[in-house]
Write a protein that holds these residues in place. Structure first.
Motif, PDB file in Angstrom:
ATOM      1  N   ASN A  23       0.790  -1.226   0.000  1.00  0.00           N
ATOM      2  CA  ASN A  23       0.000   0.000   0.000  1.00  0.00           C
ATOM      3  C   ASN A  23       0.822   1.275   0.000  1.00  0.00           C
ATOM      4  O   ASN A  23       0.296   2.347   0.252  1.00  0.00           O
ATOM      5  CB  ASN A  23      -0.932   0.000   1.228  1.00  0.00           C
ATOM      6  CG  ASN A  23      -1.930  -1.126   1.169  1.00  0.00           C
ATOM      7  OD1 ASN A  23      -2.518  -1.373   0.129  1.00  0.00           O
ATOM      8  ND2 ASN A  23      -2.101  -1.822   2.264  1.00  0.00           N
ATOM      9  N   SER A  24       2.111   1.191  -0.272  1.00  0.00           N
ATOM     10  CA  SER A  24       2.946   2.383  -0.278  1.00  0.00           C
ATOM     11  C   SER A  24       3.847   2.378  -1.508  1.00  0.00           C
ATOM     12  O   SER A  24       4.383   1.345  -1.895  1.00  0.00           O
ATOM     13  CB  SER A  24       3.797   2.436   0.996  1.00  0.00           C
ATOM     14  OG  SER A  24       4.665   3.534   0.940  1.00  0.00           O
ATOM     15  N   GLU A  25       4.011   3.555  -2.104  1.00  0.00           N
ATOM     16  CA  GLU A  25       4.870   3.671  -3.276  1.00  0.00           C
ATOM     17  C   GLU A  25       6.239   4.233  -2.932  1.00  0.00           C
ATOM     18  O   GLU A  25       7.192   4.015  -3.644  1.00  0.00           O
ATOM     19  CB  GLU A  25       4.224   4.586  -4.329  1.00  0.00           C
ATOM     20  CG  GLU A  25       2.987   4.004  -4.977  1.00  0.00           C
ATOM     21  CD  GLU A  25       1.730   4.200  -4.147  1.00  0.00           C
ATOM     22  OE1 GLU A  25       1.621   5.223  -3.449  1.00  0.00           O
ATOM     23  OE2 GLU A  25       0.877   3.299  -4.170  1.00  0.00           O
ATOM     24  N   ARG A  26       6.334   4.978  -1.833  1.00  0.00           N
ATOM     25  CA  ARG A  26       7.592   5.640  -1.466  1.00  0.00           C
ATOM     26  C   ARG A  26       8.471   4.725  -0.632  1.00  0.00           C
ATOM     27  O   ARG A  26       8.018   3.733  -0.090  1.00  0.00           O
ATOM     28  CB  ARG A  26       7.288   6.915  -0.687  1.00  0.00           C
ATOM     29  CG  ARG A  26       6.531   7.928  -1.537  1.00  0.00           C
ATOM     30  CD  ARG A  26       6.083   9.125  -0.754  1.00  0.00           C
ATOM     31  NE  ARG A  26       7.168   9.802  -0.096  1.00  0.00           N
ATOM     32  CZ  ARG A  26       7.005  10.720   0.854  1.00  0.00           C
ATOM     33  NH1 ARG A  26       5.798  11.053   1.236  1.00  0.00           N
ATOM     34  NH2 ARG A  26       8.039  11.289   1.419  1.00  0.00           N
ATOM     35  N   ASP A  27       9.747   5.106  -0.525  1.00  0.00           N
ATOM     36  CA  ASP A  27      10.702   4.366   0.304  1.00  0.00           C
ATOM     37  C   ASP A  27      10.782   5.035   1.676  1.00  0.00           C
ATOM     38  O   ASP A  27      10.827   6.272   1.769  1.00  0.00           O
ATOM     39  CB  ASP A  27      12.090   4.376  -0.335  1.00  0.00           C
ATOM     40  CG  ASP A  27      12.113   3.653  -1.666  1.00  0.00           C
ATOM     41  OD1 ASP A  27      11.137   2.958  -1.972  1.00  0.00           O
ATOM     42  OD2 ASP A  27      13.116   3.780  -2.387  1.00  0.00           O
TER      43      ASP A  27
END
Length: 128
Positions: free
Chosen positions: A85-89
């Motif tokens: 559910n997350s695209e960022r690091d």
């Protein structure tokens, strides 16, 4: 979803740890606290994680190691929630704030609640 916790998903850099503690944002779900910082990693990992149990509250290394093992296992079993559910690091540090030795059921329920709070928080930040 791979339920492993390989070495490339662990924070090993002192500079990154210092940056997390100075610039990171906090979330609490007592007895756990999450400090997170958006980061860019050279390898293909999306999240890097560290777990901390304070020497102030647990004098014996055996107790600190047990708490850290419980936190790592609870994270490992529930990391699919944030990976999907997350695209960022992000760099994440989990701190144990309690004064008593926890059991696994408590640790896992608090970890899932904390990860869900984290997802809501970053979704709100990305929406703004």
């Amino acid at each position: 979803m791979d339920f492993s916790f390989p070495k490339n998903e662990r924070i090993k850099s002192k500079k990154l740890m210092e940056a997390i503690f100075t610039e990171g944002k906090n979330l609490n779900n007592f007895p756990l606290k999450l400090i997170y910082l958006p980061s860019d990693f050279d390898d293909d990992t999306q999240f890097k994680v560290a777990v901390v149990a304070p020497k102030r509250n647990f004098k014996k290394a055996v107790d600190r190691n047990r708490i850290k093992r419980l936190m790592r296992e609870a994270y490992r079993l529930n990391k699919g929630v944030i990976f999907n559910n997350s695209e960022r690091d992000f760099a994440l540090v989990f701190l144990y704030l309690g004064k008593e030795m926890p059991d696994f059921q408590l640790m896992e329920s608090k970890m899932t609640g904390l990860l869900e709070k984290f997802l809501k928080k970053i979704a709100n930040e990305e929406a703004v």
